[in-house]
Design a protein around this motif. Sequence first.
Motif, PDB file in Angstrom:
ATOM      1  N   PRO A  15       6.262  11.705  -1.175  1.00 57.49           N
ATOM      2  CA  PRO A  15       5.131  11.827  -0.247  1.00 57.49           C
ATOM      3  C   PRO A  15       4.014  12.693  -0.825  1.00 57.49           C
ATOM      4  N   LEU A  57      11.722   5.432   0.897  1.00 62.26           N
ATOM      5  CA  LEU A  57      10.806   6.532   1.141  1.00 62.26           C
ATOM      6  C   LEU A  57      11.105   7.148   2.502  1.00 62.26           C
ATOM      7  N   ILE A  58      10.881   8.521   2.556  1.00 61.71           N
ATOM      8  CA  ILE A  58      10.215   9.321   1.538  1.00 61.71           C
ATOM      9  C   ILE A  58      11.204  10.299   0.904  1.00 61.71           C
ATOM     10  N   SER A 116      13.274  18.929   3.571  1.00 56.14           N
ATOM     11  CA  SER A 116      13.855  17.711   4.133  1.00 56.14           C
ATOM     12  C   SER A 116      14.315  17.991   5.557  1.00 56.14           C
ATOM     13  N   LYS A 160      10.272  14.098   9.581  1.00 59.68           N
ATOM     14  CA  LYS A 160      10.396  12.745  10.134  1.00 59.68           C
ATOM     15  C   LYS A 160       9.060  12.103  10.509  1.00 59.68           C
ATOM     16  N   ALA A 210       7.430  10.937   7.341  1.00 66.15           N
ATOM     17  CA  ALA A 210       8.174   9.824   6.747  1.00 66.15           C
ATOM     18  C   ALA A 210       7.932   8.530   7.517  1.00 66.15           C
ATOM     19  N   GLY A 218      14.028   3.327   4.790  1.00 68.95           N
ATOM     20  CA  GLY A 218      13.367   4.499   5.341  1.00 68.95           C
ATOM     21  C   GLY A 218      14.280   5.710   5.368  1.00 68.95           C
ATOM     22  N   CYS A 219      13.730   6.870   5.062  1.00 66.39           N
ATOM     23  CA  CYS A 219      14.521   8.099   5.109  1.00 66.39           C
ATOM     24  C   CYS A 219      13.603   9.301   5.293  1.00 66.39           C
ATOM     25  N   GLY A 220      14.180  10.340   5.867  1.00 66.47           N
ATOM     26  CA  GLY A 220      13.423  11.558   6.113  1.00 66.47           C
ATOM     27  C   GLY A 220      13.590  12.015   7.546  1.00 66.47           C
TER      28      GLY A 220
END
Length: 231
Positions: A96, A118-119, A144, A149, A152, A169-171
């Motif tokens: 990001p 991402l991200i 993190s 969130k 992300a 998708g992650c975060g």
Amino acid sequence: LQNIGVEALIKEKAPIWAGWRLPVIVNIVGETIDDYAQLAGKLDGVAGISGIEVNIGCPNIKAGGAEFGAKPESAAEVTVAVKAATSLPVLVKLTPNTADIAEVAMAVAEAGADAISLINTLKGMAIDIARRRPLLGSITGGLSGPAIKPVALYMVYEVAGAVELPIIGCGGISAASDALEFIMAGASAVQVGTASLTNPRAPLDVLEGIEQFMEKEGIKDTAELIGVARL
């Protein structure tokens, strides 16, 4: 990033994974483009490894420490090198910490990435007020968890509108509702990381929660939910 190294992974971990019914995707990092290519080449054809996730949020030593994923050009260069070194599916994990993540996503898509995740973590820091010094030895570190969130989710939404590749998708995902937001923003799948540190069952809880939501809403396939919140 601390780990056992590629040789030990191939010898000790891959044989175990080969007996699993689930695919295992290995995340690789490097300080030069050649590092990435060499790692990808060593993992190619190893039983138990189903894909490679390329972490381009690491410092490019030859470019003065800037992240590979900060610019479309360097992100594409890494992607091309990894694709040339392996026949495995290649996922590129975006940072990001860039001016335009959609532009970077388009660059890696054009360079041959099979999917995008991402991200990665957001750059941040903390200060020890008693010592009057940064708390981390490296001064900055990766943030993190739930705090990132919204960022992300926004970036997944942006990238989903820029490329046609599958998005992971992650975060900050710690509950089924979080995962569903990412899917509705355009993700085809999600990753659960930080939540697992406090609750090892977090990924299973998220999965079960999604199944319960789908049953309640009469939804047969998650494909029906991908990108439904996009306007």
